[in-house]
Design an enzyme around this catalytic site. Sequence first.
Site, PDB file in Angstrom:
ATOM      1  CB  ILE A  23      -1.058  -0.076   0.992  1.00  0.00           C
ATOM      2  CG1 ILE A  23      -2.059  -1.177   1.013  1.00  0.00           C
ATOM      3  CG2 ILE A  23      -1.564   1.194   1.394  1.00  0.00           C
ATOM      4  CD1 ILE A  23      -2.734  -1.553   2.190  1.00  0.00           C
ATOM      5  CD1 TRP A 151       7.437  -2.101   9.391  1.00  0.00           C
ATOM      6  CD2 TRP A 151       7.500   0.086   9.339  1.00  0.00           C
ATOM      7  NE1 TRP A 151       6.819  -1.979  10.571  1.00  0.00           N
ATOM      8  CE2 TRP A 151       6.891  -0.333  10.418  1.00  0.00           C
ATOM      9  CE3 TRP A 151       7.606   1.137   9.164  1.00  0.00           C
ATOM     10  CZ2 TRP A 151       6.578   0.224  11.832  1.00  0.00           C
ATOM     11  CZ3 TRP A 151       7.287   2.168  10.214  1.00  0.00           C
ATOM     12  CH2 TRP A 151       6.816   1.450  11.284  1.00  0.00           C
ATOM     13  CE  LYS A 175       9.740 -11.317   7.530  1.00  0.00           C
ATOM     14  NZ  LYS A 175       8.739 -10.447   6.784  1.00  0.00           N
ATOM     15  CB  SER A 229       8.756  -5.108  17.656  1.00  0.00           C
ATOM     16  OG  SER A 229       8.494  -6.286  17.354  1.00  0.00           O
ATOM     17  CD  GLU A 250      18.404  -1.291  15.437  1.00  0.00           C
ATOM     18  OE1 GLU A 250      17.675  -0.917  16.419  1.00  0.00           O
ATOM     19  OE2 GLU A 250      18.220  -0.788  14.388  1.00  0.00           O
ATOM     20  CB  CYS A 284      15.317   1.863  16.187  1.00  0.00           C
ATOM     21  SG  CYS A 284      16.553   2.123  15.224  1.00  0.00           S
ATOM     22  CD  GLU A 383      10.777   1.921  19.453  1.00  0.00           C
ATOM     23  OE1 GLU A 383      10.378   0.881  19.199  1.00  0.00           O
ATOM     24  OE2 GLU A 383      11.705   2.139  18.742  1.00  0.00           O
TER      25      GLU A 383
HETATM   26  O1  TXE Z   1       7.742  -4.940  13.749  1.00  0.00           O
HETATM   27  P1  TXE Z   1       8.089  -6.383  13.718  1.00  0.00           P
HETATM   28  P2  TXE Z   1       6.347  -3.987  13.378  1.00  0.00           P
HETATM   29  C1  TXE Z   1       9.093  -1.405  16.608  1.00  0.00           C
HETATM   30  C2  TXE Z   1       8.205  -0.036  16.582  1.00  0.00           C
HETATM   31  C3  TXE Z   1       7.000  -0.344  16.156  1.00  0.00           C
HETATM   32  C4  TXE Z   1       6.890  -1.995  16.406  1.00  0.00           C
HETATM   33  C5  TXE Z   1       6.089  -2.779  15.440  1.00  0.00           C
HETATM   34  O2  TXE Z   1       8.088   0.160  17.964  1.00  0.00           O
HETATM   35  O3  TXE Z   1       5.977   0.051  16.635  1.00  0.00           O
HETATM   36  O4  TXE Z   1       8.374  -2.281  16.208  1.00  0.00           O
HETATM   37  O5  TXE Z   1       6.596  -2.889  14.246  1.00  0.00           O
HETATM   38  C6  TXE Z   1       9.204  -9.888  10.964  1.00  0.00           C
HETATM   39  N1  TXE Z   1       9.723 -14.330  13.486  1.00  0.00           N
HETATM   40  N2  TXE Z   1      10.173  -1.247  15.472  1.00  0.00           N
HETATM   41  O6  TXE Z   1       5.236  -4.876  13.600  1.00  0.00           O
HETATM   42  O7  TXE Z   1       6.717  -7.043  13.939  1.00  0.00           O
HETATM   43  C7  TXE Z   1       8.382  -9.058  10.337  1.00  0.00           C
HETATM   44  O8  TXE Z   1       7.835  -9.833   9.308  1.00  0.00           O
HETATM   45  C8  TXE Z   1      10.436 -13.845  12.531  1.00  0.00           C
HETATM   46  C9  TXE Z   1      11.347  -0.911  15.758  1.00  0.00           C
HETATM   47  O9  TXE Z   1       6.745  -4.056  11.960  1.00  0.00           O
HETATM   48  O10 TXE Z   1       9.033  -6.670  14.521  1.00  0.00           O
HETATM   49  C10 TXE Z   1       9.223  -7.899   9.797  1.00  0.00           C
HETATM   50  O11 TXE Z   1      10.042  -8.381   8.738  1.00  0.00           O
HETATM   51  N3  TXE Z   1      10.408 -12.583  12.122  1.00  0.00           N
HETATM   52  C11 TXE Z   1      12.524  -1.078  14.469  1.00  0.00           C
HETATM   53  C12 TXE Z   1      10.212  -7.666  10.972  1.00  0.00           C
HETATM   54  O12 TXE Z   1      10.005  -8.944  11.858  1.00  0.00           O
HETATM   55  C13 TXE Z   1       8.968 -11.954  12.205  1.00  0.00           C
HETATM   56  C14 TXE Z   1      11.796  -1.182  13.236  1.00  0.00           C
HETATM   57  C15 TXE Z   1       9.941  -6.607  12.241  1.00  0.00           C
HETATM   58  O13 TXE Z   1       8.457  -6.719  12.277  1.00  0.00           O
HETATM   59  C16 TXE Z   1       8.197 -12.727  13.340  1.00  0.00           C
HETATM   60  C17 TXE Z   1      10.479  -1.628  13.151  1.00  0.00           C
HETATM   61  C18 TXE Z   1       8.338 -13.969  13.867  1.00  0.00           C
HETATM   62  N4  TXE Z   1       7.885 -14.531  14.606  1.00  0.00           N
HETATM   63  C19 TXE Z   1       9.659  -1.367  14.314  1.00  0.00           C
HETATM   64  N5  TXE Z   1       7.175 -11.804  13.427  1.00  0.00           N
HETATM   65  C20 TXE Z   1      13.727  -0.918  14.720  1.00  0.00           C
HETATM   66  N6  TXE Z   1      14.498  -1.175  15.766  1.00  0.00           N
HETATM   67  O14 TXE Z   1      14.096  -0.082  13.881  1.00  0.00           O
HETATM   68  C21 TXE Z   1       7.299 -10.666  12.548  1.00  0.00           C
HETATM   69  N7  TXE Z   1       8.703 -10.846  11.986  1.00  0.00           N
END
Ligand code: TXE
Length: 485
Positions: A23, A151, A175, A229, A250, A284, A383
């Site tokens: 999207i 993302w 991935k 996360s 990270e 982050c 966060e």
């Molecule tokens: O992150 P997810 P989301 C934090 C930030 C945000 C929150 C949620 O606070 O509000 O995370 O974001 C993959 N096994 N950050 O939901 O779910 C998923 O497909 C393996 C901080 O997008 O952690 C994606 O590729 N992998 C951060 C990746 O994990 C799995 C940047 C991150 O998604 C999985 C982004 C599993 N069971 C969000 N489930 C930073 N540190 O910069 C999901 N994923």
Amino acid sequence: MYDKLFINGDWVAPRCGKTLAVINPATEEVIAEVAAGGAADVDRAVAAAKQAFTGWSKTSGAQRGVYLRAIARAIEARAQELAALSSSNNGKPLFEAQIDIEDAIATWDYYAGLAEQLDARQNAEVPLAMPGYRSSSRLEPAGVVGLIVPWNFPFVTTAWKVAPALAAGCTLVLKPSEVTPLVELQLGTIAQSVGLPAGVINIVCGSGSDVGSALTVHPDIAKISFTGSNRVGEIVMQSVAKQVKGLSLELGGKSPMLVMDDADLDQATDWILGGIFYNAGQMCSATSRLLLHDSIAPKLLQRLKTATQALKLGDAFEEGVQMGPLTSKAQFDTVMGYIERGRAEGLTLLTGGTRAEGFERGYFIEPTIFVDVPTDSALWREEIFGPVLCVRTFSSEAEAIELANDSDFGLAAGIISQDSARAQRIAEQLQAGHIWINSLQVVCPETSWGGFKRSGIGRELGPWGLSAYQEVKHITRPLSELESN
Ligand code: TXE
């Protein structure tokens, strides 16, 4: 291409037949349907990477450096197109996406340089106190690695993992985030265009629960590097524990920005805004907790309010836009949830606090500032990952440091002061992986990235980012054996 996965140097149809709707967060329109893989596709990708490892791991660092530099040049040649693709998928203003692509190029070039230096470091003699033996050390690739990225900085976070992994001699399965796979998939076409051997890079899009978890438990994956996360980081940590895989994490942050009483208020205003509203706060390292010396707080808050209200929100491609939408509906809901919670807690709003006006569509939120936020508020401690700044004041240096360090996280921190010795003294006492003095989120390939406490495990970038994909081996033998040969 979007209906395929990149496995073994080719675009192949996924086995599970699922798709991801991608999207544009500024318009809420579906801009692509991307093929999503499952566990069977992860198996195929890992098998290809395992087969490719045999050859790739034996190439010299100099040979790998040639490929890394070629990838940097190929990205450079397509920089505008890649930045536009990233903006349309992530929502960030085009100039931010252009900076991302420049960062990615710098990262690929940097690790090309480290790869080139590797050969001279192999079989280096290690001085021993023990007489009669000689030992030498080698740095060998960790194996097939699984790289899971989010993302918020597509192509950048990916470069931070893929470039050092390849430089070390690892092969990999990447991935991308299910939210922003478009620009990441271009790495497949770039790998093909530079003639990278088949199977060295494999890209499997899909959900975390399908593709991500299949990678973390795959017996042929030696190491997982994850950015995302804390919630998922904990799940990943548990699943790799069963096979004692290597792991880099990270994760989140709640970084403080300390503004001392001698700060230049105009500069401080720019740095504070940049630290929280760049990428719509989805960083982050966002400096989302602002600590102001109470003598300058009233004046600075007035400037912040005026400057924040003047920020231009809009579509990534519109001239002069300074802040885009949140990248997904899920993130929009999360951030609005925190804002509503702040209101329910009775926190004082300096500005913002609503869905942005004037947008019929798109995940736009007004840049928001809460003041006098109590230290036990969820908004102060958790966060938020959006354009929401929480402010408190302090009256002494010691109090500022105590407030700054009172966090579960420790990724980054900022200090604004015209007294350089004082800023250095404070920096040395802050519990965070990167401290910026009088500067805004300066991230270079040479300096490390990663945090203290719950912000993660390990470091990316710099030589530490390369070590994350290497195993150390020592070869020790009696001197007498060497002398007799
Ligand atoms: O992150 P997810 P989301 C934090 C930030 C945000 C929150 C949620 O606070 O509000 O995370 O974001 C993959 N096994 N950050 O939901 O779910 C998923 O497909 C393996 C901080 O997008 O952690 C994606 O590729 N992998 C951060 C990746 O994990 C799995 C940047 C991150 O998604 C999985 C982004 C599993 N069971 C969000 N489930 C930073 N540190 O910069 C999901 N994923």
